[in-house]
Design a protein around this motif. Sequence first.
Motif, PDB file in Angstrom:
ATOM      1  N   ARG A 153      36.097  46.296  33.349  1.00 30.26           N
ATOM      2  CA  ARG A 153      36.822  44.997  32.521  1.00 30.26           C
ATOM      3  C   ARG A 153      35.765  43.852  33.280  1.00 30.26           C
ATOM      4  O   ARG A 153      35.416  43.784  34.393  1.00 30.26           O
ATOM      5  CB  ARG A 153      38.055  44.977  32.961  1.00 30.26           C
ATOM      6  CG  ARG A 153      39.069  46.046  32.422  1.00 30.26           C
ATOM      7  CD  ARG A 153      40.594  45.448  32.452  1.00 30.26           C
ATOM      8  NE  ARG A 153      40.875  45.227  33.732  1.00 30.26           N
ATOM      9  CZ  ARG A 153      41.479  46.373  34.338  1.00 30.26           C
ATOM     10  NH1 ARG A 153      41.784  47.678  33.868  1.00 30.26           N
ATOM     11  NH2 ARG A 153      42.021  46.002  35.542  1.00 30.26           N
ATOM     12  N   ASP A 155      35.367  39.826  33.786  1.00 31.43           N
ATOM     13  CA  ASP A 155      36.503  38.864  34.294  1.00 31.43           C
ATOM     14  C   ASP A 155      37.420  38.156  33.325  1.00 31.43           C
ATOM     15  O   ASP A 155      38.502  37.929  33.607  1.00 31.43           O
ATOM     16  CB  ASP A 155      35.551  37.529  35.143  1.00 31.43           C
ATOM     17  CG  ASP A 155      34.889  38.055  36.372  1.00 31.43           C
ATOM     18  OD1 ASP A 155      35.401  39.188  36.806  1.00 31.43           O
ATOM     19  OD2 ASP A 155      34.175  37.399  36.797  1.00 31.43           O
ATOM     20  N   GLU A 156      36.892  38.071  32.228  1.00 34.60           N
ATOM     21  CA  GLU A 156      37.734  37.582  30.900  1.00 34.60           C
ATOM     22  C   GLU A 156      38.717  38.340  30.589  1.00 34.60           C
ATOM     23  O   GLU A 156      39.820  38.210  30.316  1.00 34.60           O
ATOM     24  CB  GLU A 156      36.752  37.296  29.851  1.00 34.60           C
ATOM     25  CG  GLU A 156      37.375  36.673  28.588  1.00 34.60           C
ATOM     26  CD  GLU A 156      36.583  36.227  27.559  1.00 34.60           C
ATOM     27  OE1 GLU A 156      37.029  35.966  26.321  1.00 34.60           O
ATOM     28  OE2 GLU A 156      35.158  36.450  27.843  1.00 34.60           O
ATOM     29  N   GLN A 157      38.448  39.996  30.509  1.00 33.88           N
ATOM     30  CA  GLN A 157      39.209  40.979  30.324  1.00 33.88           C
ATOM     31  C   GLN A 157      40.536  40.802  31.427  1.00 33.88           C
ATOM     32  O   GLN A 157      41.624  41.354  30.963  1.00 33.88           O
ATOM     33  CB  GLN A 157      38.597  42.081  30.100  1.00 33.88           C
ATOM     34  CG  GLN A 157      37.929  42.321  28.655  1.00 33.88           C
ATOM     35  CD  GLN A 157      37.231  43.684  28.900  1.00 33.88           C
ATOM     36  OE1 GLN A 157      36.527  44.255  29.760  1.00 33.88           O
ATOM     37  NE2 GLN A 157      37.010  44.391  27.676  1.00 33.88           N
ATOM     38  N   ASP A 158      40.250  40.698  32.724  1.00 32.03           N
ATOM     39  CA  ASP A 158      41.083  41.056  33.917  1.00 32.03           C
ATOM     40  C   ASP A 158      42.092  39.453  33.501  1.00 32.03           C
ATOM     41  O   ASP A 158      43.264  39.700  33.765  1.00 32.03           O
ATOM     42  CB  ASP A 158      40.572  40.695  35.015  1.00 32.03           C
ATOM     43  CG  ASP A 158      40.097  41.956  35.535  1.00 32.03           C
ATOM     44  OD1 ASP A 158      40.499  42.985  35.157  1.00 32.03           O
ATOM     45  OD2 ASP A 158      38.799  42.086  36.145  1.00 32.03           O
ATOM     46  N   MET A 159      41.497  38.326  33.111  1.00 31.86           N
ATOM     47  CA  MET A 159      42.455  37.248  32.887  1.00 31.86           C
ATOM     48  C   MET A 159      43.177  37.553  31.615  1.00 31.86           C
ATOM     49  O   MET A 159      44.439  37.185  31.948  1.00 31.86           O
ATOM     50  CB  MET A 159      41.511  35.947  32.586  1.00 31.86           C
ATOM     51  CG  MET A 159      41.016  35.594  33.926  1.00 31.86           C
ATOM     52  SD  MET A 159      39.696  34.192  33.472  1.00 31.86           S
ATOM     53  CE  MET A 159      40.866  32.954  32.946  1.00 31.86           C
ATOM     54  N   MET A 160      42.963  38.248  30.644  1.00 34.27           N
ATOM     55  CA  MET A 160      43.405  38.386  29.456  1.00 34.27           C
ATOM     56  C   MET A 160      44.887  39.331  29.672  1.00 34.27           C
ATOM     57  O   MET A 160      45.593  39.380  29.212  1.00 34.27           O
ATOM     58  CB  MET A 160      42.560  39.267  28.424  1.00 34.27           C
ATOM     59  CG  MET A 160      43.329  39.356  27.028  1.00 34.27           C
ATOM     60  SD  MET A 160      42.252  40.149  25.818  1.00 34.27           S
ATOM     61  CE  MET A 160      41.063  38.934  25.810  1.00 34.27           C
ATOM     62  N   ASP A 162      45.967  39.788  32.632  1.00 36.36           N
ATOM     63  CA  ASP A 162      47.120  39.065  33.432  1.00 36.36           C
ATOM     64  C   ASP A 162      48.163  38.329  32.439  1.00 36.36           C
ATOM     65  O   ASP A 162      49.311  38.258  32.557  1.00 36.36           O
ATOM     66  CB  ASP A 162      46.537  38.316  34.532  1.00 36.36           C
ATOM     67  CG  ASP A 162      46.033  38.908  35.660  1.00 36.36           C
ATOM     68  OD1 ASP A 162      46.374  39.946  35.949  1.00 36.36           O
ATOM     69  OD2 ASP A 162      45.196  38.311  36.354  1.00 36.36           O
ATOM     70  N   GLU A 163      47.655  37.606  31.506  1.00 35.39           N
ATOM     71  CA  GLU A 163      48.270  36.989  30.701  1.00 35.39           C
ATOM     72  C   GLU A 163      49.234  37.678  29.730  1.00 35.39           C
ATOM     73  O   GLU A 163      50.226  37.294  29.501  1.00 35.39           O
ATOM     74  CB  GLU A 163      47.413  36.137  29.608  1.00 35.39           C
ATOM     75  CG  GLU A 163      46.595  34.812  30.428  1.00 35.39           C
ATOM     76  CD  GLU A 163      47.540  33.838  30.916  1.00 35.39           C
ATOM     77  OE1 GLU A 163      48.577  33.679  30.300  1.00 35.39           O
ATOM     78  OE2 GLU A 163      47.495  33.562  32.109  1.00 35.39           O
ATOM     79  N   LYS A 166      52.096  38.643  31.896  1.00 35.93           N
ATOM     80  CA  LYS A 166      53.023  37.635  32.009  1.00 35.93           C
ATOM     81  C   LYS A 166      53.869  37.634  30.553  1.00 35.93           C
ATOM     82  O   LYS A 166      55.224  37.269  30.561  1.00 35.93           O
ATOM     83  CB  LYS A 166      52.581  36.206  32.236  1.00 35.93           C
ATOM     84  CG  LYS A 166      51.938  36.386  33.753  1.00 35.93           C
ATOM     85  CD  LYS A 166      50.982  34.928  33.759  1.00 35.93           C
ATOM     86  CE  LYS A 166      50.739  34.681  35.356  1.00 35.93           C
ATOM     87  NZ  LYS A 166      49.995  33.597  35.404  1.00 35.93           N
ATOM     88  N   ASP A 245      48.381  23.472  37.946  1.00 38.07           N
ATOM     89  CA  ASP A 245      47.989  24.802  38.170  1.00 38.07           C
ATOM     90  C   ASP A 245      48.978  25.750  37.144  1.00 38.07           C
ATOM     91  O   ASP A 245      49.959  25.414  36.857  1.00 38.07           O
ATOM     92  CB  ASP A 245      48.382  25.442  39.603  1.00 38.07           C
ATOM     93  CG  ASP A 245      47.809  26.664  40.030  1.00 38.07           C
ATOM     94  OD1 ASP A 245      48.495  27.760  39.382  1.00 38.07           O
ATOM     95  OD2 ASP A 245      46.903  26.917  40.767  1.00 38.07           O
TER      96      ASP A 245
END
Length: 383
Positions: A153, A155-160, A162-163, A166, A245
């Motif tokens: 994955r 970094d962008e996919q990891d952020m996605m 996480d979102e 949430k 933040d």
Amino acid sequence: MAPRRPDKKSKKKDKGAISRAAAGNPRPISPQVLVKAAEYQVQEGNVHDAHTLAEKALEQSSAGSDDELSALNLLGQINLELGDFDAARSYFLRAVAIDEDGAKDEAVGGGPEKFLCLAQLSEEGGKDSVTWFERGAAALKKQISTLEEARRRSDEQDMMLDELKKKLAMTLCSVAEVYMTDLSWEEDAEQRCESLVTEATMVAPDFAETWQTLANVRISQERFDDAKAALTRSLELWKDLPPEDPAVPDFPSRVALARLLMEVEMEQEAIEVLERLVGEDDQSVEVWYLGGWGLYVMGEKQKAGKSGESEEDWKASWISSRVWLNQCQHLYKLQDYEDERLGEHAKELLGLIAKELGEAPAGEGEDDEWEDDDADSDEEMKD
């Protein structure tokens, strides 16, 4: 979720499309271009123009196509912006007919968002809202599973990822809240709440709102020590972070948090949350009221010797309470606030303080830091 932001390369193309449409150019404009042009107008704040363009895109789309789905989903979002909830509901329902399980790409209006919007727009509430939330949760789980199964994955996919987690946690918490309110009479309501909040904290353990919802459930169960632990965990996740933040909960969530903290007698923590909120927006009647009430309760405990502090400290707490409550009443009248019970309780608390300390001296509170901030801002404007 807000409509997709058009990429920079498409902006010139979008503007050209708008110009051709305005000039009555007979050259046909594809639905995709019209949708992108509408999205651009949404970003620019021209919601009515966006609505016109999205309607044209819908008219030119083939029935059941991705183009139709994209136009319908955007029209649903635009009508939410316009406050026409009946129209928004109608468009989202038509979008669901094309993408029944949310499996289509979000780029063409697929995904879970329409289900989550329909849950909130439900006229029936209760079980109907739960059904839509569950369909949204199912779509989210599929998206999460797809990303988790990827061997590598970005970094962008990891952020996605996480979102998405949430959002899933928030959806599960929303269902739990329905079972605590509209469906509280159901035999399995408590069991469902327990299962939902447990899953939410496992899916997104670093998401403050999940612990806040767990605390709400524990309060309803009269498990106050467990509620305090959950609220402490929620606070620890964001209290030392700057306001911008993304981990900091939104304003309404933190107001609700302050109420929960007061409910379990964590007044000091509640005041700290409310002081931060006042620093961000000093026009909230509810925040000033809660701060005044919290300080009054703290003073009561100090007066009775229950807090371990000097008995004289109660006077300082009640003076501060009076400042907050007077500001609450000032804004209450200024804004023609509709919550009569809040206004009456603030007046009652001020009366109780006056019996002990007398009426507030003229100008009390004017030298506090929020007034200084306003004065500084005025000076900067003059410069």
